[in-house]
Enzyme design. Structure first.
Site, PDB file in Angstrom:
ATOM      1  N   LYS A  80       7.314  -5.148  -7.961  1.00 14.50           N
ATOM      2  CA  LYS A  80       8.582  -4.639  -7.659  1.00 14.50           C
ATOM      3  C   LYS A  80       9.778  -5.156  -8.641  1.00 14.50           C
ATOM      4  CE  LYS A  80      11.727  -3.756  -3.584  1.00 14.50           C
ATOM      5  NZ  LYS A  80      12.018  -3.983  -2.397  1.00 14.50           N
ATOM      6  N   SER A 156      12.379  -0.455   0.684  1.00 13.20           N
ATOM      7  CA  SER A 156      12.981  -0.375  -0.722  1.00 13.20           C
ATOM      8  C   SER A 156      11.589  -0.742  -1.694  1.00 13.20           C
ATOM      9  CB  SER A 156      13.927  -1.482  -0.695  1.00 13.20           C
ATOM     10  OG  SER A 156      13.339  -2.934  -0.455  1.00 13.20           O
ATOM     11  N   SER A 180      11.196  -3.440   4.301  1.00 18.45           N
ATOM     12  CA  SER A 180      10.898  -2.930   3.130  1.00 18.45           C
ATOM     13  C   SER A 180       9.631  -2.777   2.331  1.00 18.45           C
ATOM     14  CB  SER A 180      11.860  -3.662   1.885  1.00 18.45           C
ATOM     15  OG  SER A 180      12.886  -3.117   2.092  1.00 18.45           O
TER      16      SER A 180
END
Length: 458
Positions: A80, A156, A180
Protein backbone atom coordinates in the site's frame (compact mmCIF):
# COMPACT_ATOMS: atom_id res chain seq x y z
CA UNK A 1 0.19 -24.41 -17.42
CA UNK A 2 -1.90 -23.69 -14.33
CA UNK A 3 -3.13 -20.11 -14.03
CA UNK A 4 -0.43 -18.93 -11.66
CA UNK A 5 -2.41 -15.83 -10.67
CA UNK A 6 -4.96 -18.06 -8.95
CA UNK A 7 -2.45 -19.79 -6.70
CA UNK A 8 -1.84 -18.90 -3.07
CA UNK A 9 1.63 -18.03 -1.80
CA UNK A 10 1.86 -21.48 -0.27
CA UNK A 11 1.02 -23.12 -3.60
CA UNK A 12 3.57 -20.97 -5.43
CA UNK A 13 6.27 -21.98 -2.96
CA UNK A 14 5.36 -25.64 -3.40
CA UNK A 15 5.65 -25.20 -7.17
CA UNK A 16 9.05 -23.52 -6.92
CA UNK A 17 10.26 -26.28 -4.63
CA UNK A 18 9.10 -28.98 -7.05
CA UNK A 19 10.44 -27.18 -10.13
CA UNK A 20 6.96 -27.05 -11.71
CA UNK A 21 7.37 -23.35 -12.50
CA UNK A 22 9.65 -20.51 -11.45
CA UNK A 23 9.34 -17.14 -9.71
CA UNK A 24 9.83 -15.56 -13.14
CA UNK A 25 6.79 -17.43 -14.49
CA UNK A 26 4.67 -16.37 -11.51
CA UNK A 27 5.84 -12.76 -11.59
CA UNK A 28 5.19 -12.39 -15.32
CA UNK A 29 1.69 -13.78 -14.87
CA UNK A 30 0.95 -11.43 -11.97
CA UNK A 31 2.35 -8.40 -13.82
CA UNK A 32 0.20 -9.22 -16.85
CA UNK A 33 -2.84 -9.46 -14.61
CA UNK A 34 -2.00 -6.16 -12.89
CA UNK A 35 -1.69 -4.39 -16.26
CA UNK A 36 -4.95 -5.97 -17.42
CA UNK A 37 -7.05 -4.86 -14.44
CA UNK A 38 -5.50 -1.43 -13.96
CA UNK A 39 -7.49 0.58 -16.57
CA UNK A 40 -10.88 -0.40 -15.12
CA UNK A 41 -10.19 -1.10 -11.44
CA UNK A 42 -7.31 1.33 -10.74
CA UNK A 43 -5.71 -0.73 -7.99
CA UNK A 44 -2.15 0.56 -8.47
CA UNK A 45 -0.34 3.83 -8.07
CA UNK A 46 2.56 2.26 -9.98
CA UNK A 47 3.45 -1.19 -11.23
CA UNK A 48 7.17 -1.83 -10.74
CA UNK A 49 7.59 -4.39 -13.51
CA UNK A 50 11.30 -4.00 -14.21
CA UNK A 51 12.23 -4.20 -10.55
CA UNK A 52 9.90 -7.15 -9.98
CA UNK A 53 11.33 -9.18 -12.86
CA UNK A 54 14.89 -8.53 -11.67
CA UNK A 55 13.92 -9.76 -8.20
CA UNK A 56 12.18 -12.80 -9.69
CA UNK A 57 15.22 -13.75 -11.77
CA UNK A 58 17.43 -13.54 -8.69
CA UNK A 59 14.93 -15.66 -6.78
CA UNK A 60 14.79 -18.24 -9.56
CA UNK A 61 18.56 -18.61 -9.39
CA UNK A 62 18.41 -19.13 -5.61
CA UNK A 63 15.75 -21.82 -6.04
CA UNK A 64 17.85 -23.45 -8.77
CA UNK A 65 20.71 -23.70 -6.29
CA UNK A 66 18.37 -24.99 -3.58
CA UNK A 67 19.09 -21.93 -1.42
CA UNK A 68 15.90 -19.85 -1.07
CA UNK A 69 16.49 -16.61 0.83
CA UNK A 70 13.57 -16.91 3.21
CA UNK A 71 9.96 -17.91 3.76
CA UNK A 72 8.58 -15.94 0.79
CA UNK A 73 11.34 -16.19 -1.79
CA UNK A 74 9.88 -15.39 -5.20
CA UNK A 75 6.31 -14.71 -4.04
CA UNK A 76 4.72 -11.60 -5.63
CA UNK A 77 3.48 -9.03 -3.12
CA UNK A 78 1.98 -5.53 -3.29
CA UNK A 79 2.56 -2.67 -0.85
CA UNK A 80 0.00 0.00 0.00
CA UNK A 81 1.29 3.44 -0.92
CA UNK A 82 1.27 4.53 2.71
CA UNK A 83 4.31 2.36 3.49
CA UNK A 84 7.85 3.23 2.43
CA UNK A 85 9.37 1.00 -0.24
CA UNK A 86 12.95 1.54 -1.34
CA UNK A 87 13.27 2.69 -4.93
CA UNK A 88 9.70 3.96 -5.34
CA UNK A 89 8.06 7.22 -4.20
CA UNK A 90 5.49 6.95 -1.41
CA UNK A 91 2.92 9.61 -2.28
CA UNK A 92 0.07 8.56 0.04
CA UNK A 93 -2.59 9.58 -2.47
CA UNK A 94 -1.64 13.23 -2.14
CA UNK A 95 -0.65 15.91 -4.62
CA UNK A 96 1.11 17.67 -1.73
CA UNK A 97 3.98 15.11 -1.72
CA UNK A 98 6.68 15.44 -4.37
CA UNK A 99 8.01 12.40 -6.21
CA UNK A 100 11.48 13.95 -6.00
CA UNK A 101 13.77 12.44 -3.38
CA UNK A 102 16.01 9.50 -2.73
CA UNK A 103 13.31 7.08 -1.49
CA UNK A 104 16.03 4.84 -0.08
CA UNK A 105 14.32 3.34 3.00
CA UNK A 106 11.87 0.48 3.54
CA UNK A 107 9.17 0.44 6.19
CA UNK A 108 9.83 -2.37 8.71
CA UNK A 109 7.28 -4.73 7.14
CA UNK A 110 8.64 -4.05 3.65
CA UNK A 111 12.20 -4.62 4.86
CA UNK A 112 11.17 -7.99 6.27
CA UNK A 113 9.59 -8.98 2.98
CA UNK A 114 12.72 -7.95 1.11
CA UNK A 115 14.91 -9.99 3.47
CA UNK A 116 12.70 -13.04 2.79
CA UNK A 117 13.01 -12.72 -0.98
CA UNK A 118 9.53 -11.43 -1.84
CA UNK A 119 8.98 -9.86 -5.27
CA UNK A 120 7.49 -6.34 -5.19
CA UNK A 121 4.87 -5.97 -7.93
CA UNK A 122 3.93 -2.38 -7.15
CA UNK A 123 2.35 0.19 -4.84
CA UNK A 124 -1.43 0.08 -4.36
CA UNK A 125 -3.87 2.97 -4.13
CA UNK A 126 -5.08 4.71 -0.99
CA UNK A 127 -7.28 7.70 -0.20
CA UNK A 128 -5.21 10.73 0.72
CA UNK A 129 -3.12 9.84 3.81
CA UNK A 130 -5.48 6.88 4.34
CA UNK A 131 -8.11 9.14 5.89
CA UNK A 132 -11.37 7.39 4.85
CA UNK A 133 -12.95 3.98 4.29
CA UNK A 134 -13.23 4.21 0.50
CA UNK A 135 -10.37 4.54 -1.96
CA UNK A 136 -10.31 7.64 -4.11
CA UNK A 137 -7.86 10.51 -4.01
CA UNK A 138 -7.01 13.73 -5.84
CA UNK A 139 -3.79 12.05 -7.02
CA UNK A 140 -5.00 8.71 -8.38
CA UNK A 141 -8.77 8.97 -8.80
CA UNK A 142 -11.26 6.24 -7.91
CA UNK A 143 -10.42 2.59 -7.17
CA UNK A 144 -13.29 0.32 -8.15
CA UNK A 145 -14.76 -2.97 -7.01
CA UNK A 146 -13.27 -6.13 -8.56
CA UNK A 147 -16.73 -7.55 -9.41
CA UNK A 148 -18.63 -4.38 -10.28
CA UNK A 149 -16.70 -1.26 -11.35
CA UNK A 150 -19.66 0.99 -10.56
CA UNK A 151 -19.07 0.22 -6.87
CA UNK A 152 -16.30 1.03 -4.41
CA UNK A 153 -13.61 -1.44 -3.38
CA UNK A 154 -13.73 0.10 0.12
CA UNK A 155 -10.75 1.57 1.87
CA UNK A 156 -8.42 2.75 2.83
CA UNK A 157 -6.52 -0.34 1.55
CA UNK A 158 -8.86 -0.59 -1.43
CA UNK A 159 -6.20 -1.02 -4.08
CA UNK A 160 -4.61 -3.84 -2.10
CA UNK A 161 -7.94 -5.67 -1.71
CA UNK A 162 -8.85 -5.35 -5.38
CA UNK A 163 -5.39 -6.53 -6.47
CA UNK A 164 -5.56 -9.65 -4.30
CA UNK A 165 -9.13 -10.43 -5.34
CA UNK A 166 -8.22 -10.24 -9.04
CA UNK A 167 -4.98 -12.21 -8.90
CA UNK A 168 -2.50 -9.35 -9.08
CA UNK A 169 -0.39 -10.91 -6.32
CA UNK A 170 -1.45 -13.35 -3.60
CA UNK A 171 -0.09 -11.20 -0.75
CA UNK A 172 -0.67 -7.55 0.07
CA UNK A 173 0.41 -5.23 2.85
CA UNK A 174 -2.31 -2.87 4.03
CA UNK A 175 -2.78 -0.47 6.92
CA UNK A 176 -5.76 -0.24 9.27
CA UNK A 177 -6.55 2.77 11.47
CA UNK A 178 -10.31 2.29 11.71
CA UNK A 179 -11.00 -0.77 9.60
CA UNK A 180 -8.85 -0.11 6.57
CA UNK A 181 -7.80 -3.70 5.83
CA UNK A 182 -11.06 -5.28 7.04
CA UNK A 183 -13.46 -2.95 5.21
CA UNK A 184 -12.11 -3.41 1.66
CA UNK A 185 -11.44 -7.10 2.27
CA UNK A 186 -15.07 -7.57 3.32
CA UNK A 187 -16.33 -5.68 0.26
CA UNK A 188 -14.00 -7.57 -2.11
CA UNK A 189 -14.43 -11.07 -0.68
CA UNK A 190 -10.93 -11.76 0.65
CA UNK A 191 -9.35 -12.36 4.07
CA UNK A 192 -7.58 -9.66 6.08
CA UNK A 193 -6.17 -9.37 9.59
CA UNK A 194 -5.58 -6.33 11.74
CA UNK A 195 -3.04 -7.77 14.18
CA UNK A 196 -2.66 -6.75 17.80
CA UNK A 197 -1.17 -3.26 17.87
CA UNK A 198 2.63 -3.49 17.78
CA UNK A 199 2.76 -7.04 16.40
CA UNK A 200 3.85 -5.54 13.06
CA UNK A 201 6.23 -2.60 13.54
CA UNK A 202 5.44 0.68 11.80
CA UNK A 203 7.88 3.39 10.77
CA UNK A 204 7.53 6.28 10.25
CA UNK A 205 4.90 6.50 12.96
CA UNK A 206 1.38 7.17 11.71
CA UNK A 207 -0.06 10.65 12.16
CA UNK A 208 -3.10 8.83 13.55
CA UNK A 209 -0.99 7.48 16.39
CA UNK A 210 -1.59 4.08 17.94
CA UNK A 211 -4.86 3.56 16.08
CA UNK A 212 -2.86 2.49 13.01
CA UNK A 213 -1.89 -1.14 12.40
CA UNK A 214 -0.15 -2.90 9.48
CA UNK A 215 -1.82 -6.11 8.37
CA UNK A 216 -1.86 -8.89 5.76
CA UNK A 217 -4.49 -9.12 3.02
CA UNK A 218 -4.73 -12.49 1.25
CA UNK A 219 -7.12 -14.98 -0.34
CA UNK A 220 -6.71 -17.58 2.40
CA UNK A 221 -5.79 -17.65 6.08
CA UNK A 222 -2.65 -19.76 5.70
CA UNK A 223 -1.10 -17.07 3.48
CA UNK A 224 -1.95 -14.40 6.05
CA UNK A 225 -0.39 -16.46 8.84
CA UNK A 226 2.75 -17.02 6.77
CA UNK A 227 2.95 -13.31 5.97
CA UNK A 228 2.51 -12.45 9.67
CA UNK A 229 5.33 -14.87 10.53
CA UNK A 230 7.55 -12.75 8.26
CA UNK A 231 6.46 -9.20 9.11
CA UNK A 232 5.59 -9.71 12.80
CA UNK A 233 9.12 -9.25 14.12
CA UNK A 234 10.54 -6.31 16.13
CA UNK A 235 12.22 -3.34 14.47
CA UNK A 236 14.29 -0.85 16.45
CA UNK A 237 12.70 2.08 14.62
CA UNK A 238 9.33 1.43 16.31
CA UNK A 239 9.59 1.88 20.09
CA UNK A 240 6.08 0.47 20.56
CA UNK A 241 6.69 -2.79 18.67
CA UNK A 242 6.07 -6.04 20.51
CA UNK A 243 8.76 -8.63 21.10
CA UNK A 244 9.04 -11.77 18.96
CA UNK A 245 5.95 -13.97 18.72
CA UNK A 246 6.05 -17.09 20.87
CA UNK A 247 5.70 -19.38 17.86
CA UNK A 248 4.73 -19.63 14.21
CA UNK A 249 1.26 -18.36 13.36
CA UNK A 250 1.20 -20.70 10.37
CA UNK A 251 1.97 -23.73 12.52
CA UNK A 252 -0.81 -22.77 14.93
CA UNK A 253 -3.66 -22.83 12.42
CA UNK A 254 -4.76 -26.42 12.80
CA UNK A 255 -6.17 -26.48 16.33
CA UNK A 256 -9.76 -25.92 15.23
CA UNK A 257 -12.44 -24.22 17.31
CA UNK A 258 -13.73 -27.12 19.41
CA UNK A 259 -14.29 -25.90 22.96
CA UNK A 260 -13.72 -22.21 22.21
CA UNK A 261 -16.18 -19.83 23.86
CA UNK A 262 -17.66 -17.62 21.13
CA UNK A 263 -19.87 -14.58 21.68
CA UNK A 264 -22.02 -13.72 18.68
CA UNK A 265 -23.14 -10.08 18.63
CA UNK A 266 -25.23 -9.49 15.49
CA UNK A 267 -25.90 -5.78 16.16
CA UNK A 268 -23.63 -4.76 19.09
CA UNK A 269 -26.62 -4.73 21.39
CA UNK A 270 -29.07 -3.20 18.95
CA UNK A 271 -26.81 -0.27 18.09
CA UNK A 272 -26.39 -1.22 14.42
CA UNK A 273 -28.95 -1.79 11.67
CA UNK A 274 -27.64 -4.66 9.54
CA UNK A 275 -28.99 -5.50 6.09
CA UNK A 276 -30.91 -8.78 6.11
CA UNK A 277 -28.70 -10.49 3.51
CA UNK A 278 -25.60 -9.62 5.53
CA UNK A 279 -27.18 -10.78 8.79
CA UNK A 280 -28.26 -14.06 7.18
CA UNK A 281 -24.80 -14.85 5.76
CA UNK A 282 -23.09 -14.08 9.06
CA UNK A 283 -25.59 -16.10 11.08
CA UNK A 284 -25.06 -19.08 8.79
CA UNK A 285 -21.30 -18.88 9.35
CA UNK A 286 -21.81 -18.66 13.11
CA UNK A 287 -23.88 -21.83 12.94
CA UNK A 288 -20.96 -23.49 11.12
CA UNK A 289 -18.66 -22.50 13.97
CA UNK A 290 -21.04 -24.15 16.39
CA UNK A 291 -21.11 -27.22 14.17
CA UNK A 292 -17.32 -27.36 14.38
CA UNK A 293 -17.51 -27.61 18.16
CA UNK A 294 -17.37 -24.01 19.39
CA UNK A 295 -19.62 -23.02 22.30
CA UNK A 296 -21.61 -20.17 20.76
CA UNK A 297 -24.07 -17.86 22.46
CA UNK A 298 -25.48 -14.47 21.61
CA UNK A 299 -23.80 -11.95 23.87
CA UNK A 300 -23.02 -8.26 23.45
CA UNK A 301 -19.89 -6.56 24.74
CA UNK A 302 -20.47 -3.37 26.70
CA UNK A 303 -19.57 -1.13 23.77
CA UNK A 304 -21.41 2.16 23.84
CA UNK A 305 -20.63 3.68 20.45
CA UNK A 306 -17.31 5.55 20.94
CA UNK A 307 -17.58 7.49 17.67
CA UNK A 308 -17.16 10.95 19.23
CA UNK A 309 -13.94 9.94 20.94
CA UNK A 310 -12.74 8.20 17.77
CA UNK A 311 -13.47 11.34 15.76
CA UNK A 312 -11.41 13.43 18.16
CA UNK A 313 -8.45 11.09 17.78
CA UNK A 314 -8.91 10.74 14.02
CA UNK A 315 -9.52 14.40 13.26
CA UNK A 316 -6.52 15.44 15.36
CA UNK A 317 -4.45 12.99 13.30
CA UNK A 318 -5.71 14.62 10.12
CA UNK A 319 -4.76 18.04 11.50
CA UNK A 320 -1.31 16.74 12.34
CA UNK A 321 -0.62 15.18 8.94
CA UNK A 322 -1.59 18.41 7.15
CA UNK A 323 -0.22 20.94 9.64
CA UNK A 324 2.79 22.04 7.58
CA UNK A 325 0.84 22.71 4.39
CA UNK A 326 0.46 26.26 3.18
CA UNK A 327 -2.81 27.70 1.77
CA UNK A 328 -2.01 26.72 -1.82
CA UNK A 329 -1.20 23.13 -0.84
CA UNK A 330 -4.33 22.86 1.27
CA UNK A 331 -6.37 23.63 -1.82
CA UNK A 332 -4.94 20.45 -3.37
CA UNK A 333 -6.33 18.25 -0.57
CA UNK A 334 -9.38 16.01 -0.73
CA UNK A 335 -12.15 18.37 0.49
CA UNK A 336 -13.28 15.85 3.12
CA UNK A 337 -9.76 15.58 4.54
CA UNK A 338 -9.45 19.35 4.58
CA UNK A 339 -12.72 19.56 6.50
CA UNK A 340 -11.83 17.03 9.21
CA UNK A 341 -8.32 18.49 9.56
CA UNK A 342 -9.89 21.87 10.32
CA UNK A 343 -12.14 20.24 12.92
CA UNK A 344 -9.15 18.48 14.46
CA UNK A 345 -7.20 21.72 14.68
CA UNK A 346 -9.94 23.13 16.93
CA UNK A 347 -9.61 20.34 19.49
CA UNK A 348 -7.37 21.07 22.46
CA UNK A 349 -5.19 18.83 24.61
CA UNK A 350 -7.97 18.28 27.15
CA UNK A 351 -10.33 17.14 24.38
CA UNK A 352 -7.70 14.69 23.17
CA UNK A 353 -6.99 13.32 26.64
CA UNK A 354 -10.72 12.89 27.27
CA UNK A 355 -10.87 10.76 24.12
CA UNK A 356 -7.90 8.75 25.38
CA UNK A 357 -9.84 8.13 28.61
CA UNK A 358 -12.82 6.81 26.60
CA UNK A 359 -10.42 4.56 24.73
CA UNK A 360 -8.89 3.22 27.94
CA UNK A 361 -12.30 2.46 29.43
CA UNK A 362 -13.38 0.69 26.24
CA UNK A 363 -10.20 -1.38 26.38
CA UNK A 364 -10.85 -2.29 30.01
CA UNK A 365 -14.40 -3.42 29.22
CA UNK A 366 -13.27 -5.54 26.29
CA UNK A 367 -10.53 -7.07 28.42
CA UNK A 368 -13.14 -8.14 30.98
CA UNK A 369 -15.40 -9.42 28.20
CA UNK A 370 -12.64 -11.74 27.02
CA UNK A 371 -12.35 -13.20 30.51
CA UNK A 372 -15.63 -14.93 29.58
CA UNK A 373 -15.26 -15.35 25.82
CA UNK A 374 -12.33 -16.39 23.64
CA UNK A 375 -13.78 -14.76 20.54
CA UNK A 376 -16.30 -12.12 19.58
CA UNK A 377 -18.09 -12.52 16.23
CA UNK A 378 -19.88 -9.67 14.44
CA UNK A 379 -20.59 -8.73 10.85
CA UNK A 380 -17.56 -6.92 9.49
CA UNK A 381 -19.87 -4.31 7.98
CA UNK A 382 -23.64 -3.87 8.06
CA UNK A 383 -23.77 -3.38 4.27
CA UNK A 384 -22.11 -4.54 1.05
CA UNK A 385 -20.24 -2.40 -1.47
CA UNK A 386 -21.98 0.78 -2.60
CA UNK A 387 -21.42 3.28 -5.40
CA UNK A 388 -17.84 4.24 -6.25
CA UNK A 389 -16.58 7.76 -5.62
CA UNK A 390 -18.70 8.47 -2.52
CA UNK A 391 -17.61 8.52 1.12
CA UNK A 392 -21.01 7.27 2.31
CA UNK A 393 -23.82 5.36 0.59
CA UNK A 394 -26.27 7.57 -1.24
CA UNK A 395 -29.38 8.26 0.86
CA UNK A 396 -27.86 6.75 4.01
CA UNK A 397 -27.97 9.98 5.98
CA UNK A 398 -24.41 9.42 7.20
CA UNK A 399 -22.06 12.40 7.27
CA UNK A 400 -18.75 10.54 7.53
CA UNK A 401 -17.46 7.03 6.78
CA UNK A 402 -17.66 6.06 10.45
CA UNK A 403 -21.46 6.02 10.10
CA UNK A 404 -21.39 2.79 8.10
CA UNK A 405 -18.36 1.12 9.77
CA UNK A 406 -19.55 0.75 13.39
CA UNK A 407 -18.15 -2.76 13.80
CA UNK A 408 -14.55 -1.95 12.84
CA UNK A 409 -13.15 1.24 14.40
CA UNK A 410 -13.89 0.37 18.07
CA UNK A 411 -11.28 -2.40 17.88
CA UNK A 412 -8.61 0.00 16.66
CA UNK A 413 -9.26 1.94 19.84
CA UNK A 414 -8.75 -1.22 21.91
CA UNK A 415 -5.76 -2.46 19.84
CA UNK A 416 -7.23 -5.98 19.62
CA UNK A 417 -6.62 -8.41 16.77
CA UNK A 418 -9.56 -8.50 14.37
CA UNK A 419 -10.03 -10.26 11.04
CA UNK A 420 -12.62 -10.38 8.30
CA UNK A 421 -13.59 -13.71 6.72
CA UNK A 422 -15.66 -13.98 3.51
CA UNK A 423 -18.84 -15.90 4.35
CA UNK A 424 -21.14 -15.49 1.36
CA UNK A 425 -22.82 -12.94 -0.86
CA UNK A 426 -25.92 -10.79 -0.92
CA UNK A 427 -28.67 -10.85 -3.55
CA UNK A 428 -26.50 -8.88 -5.97
CA UNK A 429 -23.60 -11.32 -5.66
CA UNK A 430 -21.56 -8.90 -3.55
CA UNK A 431 -19.35 -10.39 -0.83
CA UNK A 432 -20.26 -10.39 2.87
CA UNK A 433 -17.65 -10.51 5.63
CA UNK A 434 -17.73 -11.85 9.20
CA UNK A 435 -15.47 -10.24 11.81
CA UNK A 436 -13.56 -12.25 14.43
CA UNK A 437 -12.11 -10.39 17.42
CA UNK A 438 -9.95 -11.75 20.24
CA UNK A 439 -8.20 -10.34 23.30
CA UNK A 440 -4.95 -8.46 22.76
CA UNK A 441 -2.04 -10.74 21.84
CA UNK A 442 -4.35 -13.60 20.76
CA UNK A 443 -3.83 -13.21 17.03
CA UNK A 444 -3.37 -16.98 16.99
CA UNK A 445 -6.98 -17.55 18.06
CA UNK A 446 -8.35 -15.21 15.39
CA UNK A 447 -6.31 -16.94 12.69
CA UNK A 448 -7.18 -20.42 13.96
CA UNK A 449 -10.92 -19.75 13.97
CA UNK A 450 -10.79 -18.04 10.59
CA UNK A 451 -8.91 -20.99 9.14
CA UNK A 452 -11.46 -23.43 10.55
CA UNK A 453 -14.30 -21.39 9.10
CA UNK A 454 -12.75 -21.07 5.63
CA UNK A 455 -11.49 -24.65 5.42
CA UNK A 456 -14.45 -26.43 6.98
CA UNK A 457 -12.57 -27.27 10.15
CA UNK A 458 -9.44 -28.89 8.72
Amino acid sequence: MTDLTGLTAGQLLDGYRAGAFSPVDATRAVLERAELIQPEVNAFVRITAEQALAQARASAERWRRGEPAGLLDGVPVTVKDILLMRGAPTLKGSKTISEQGTWDEDAPSVARLRAHGAVFVGKTTTPEFGWKAVTDSPLTGVTRHPLDPTRTAGGSSGGAAAAVALGAGPLALGTDGGGSVRIPASFCGIFALKPTYGRVPLYPASAFGTLAHVGPMTRDVADAALLLDVIGAPDSRDWSALGPASGSFLDGLTGGVRGLRVAYSPTLGGQVAVRPAVASAVRGAVERLAGLGAYVEEADPDVTDPVDAFHTLWFCGAARVTRRLGPDQRELLDPGLREIAALGARRNALDYLAAVDVRAELGRRMGRFHDSYDLLVTPTLPITAFEAGAEVPKGSGHRRWTGWTPFTYPFNMTQQPAATVPVGTDGDGLPVGLQLVAARHRDDLVLRAAHALMSGGS
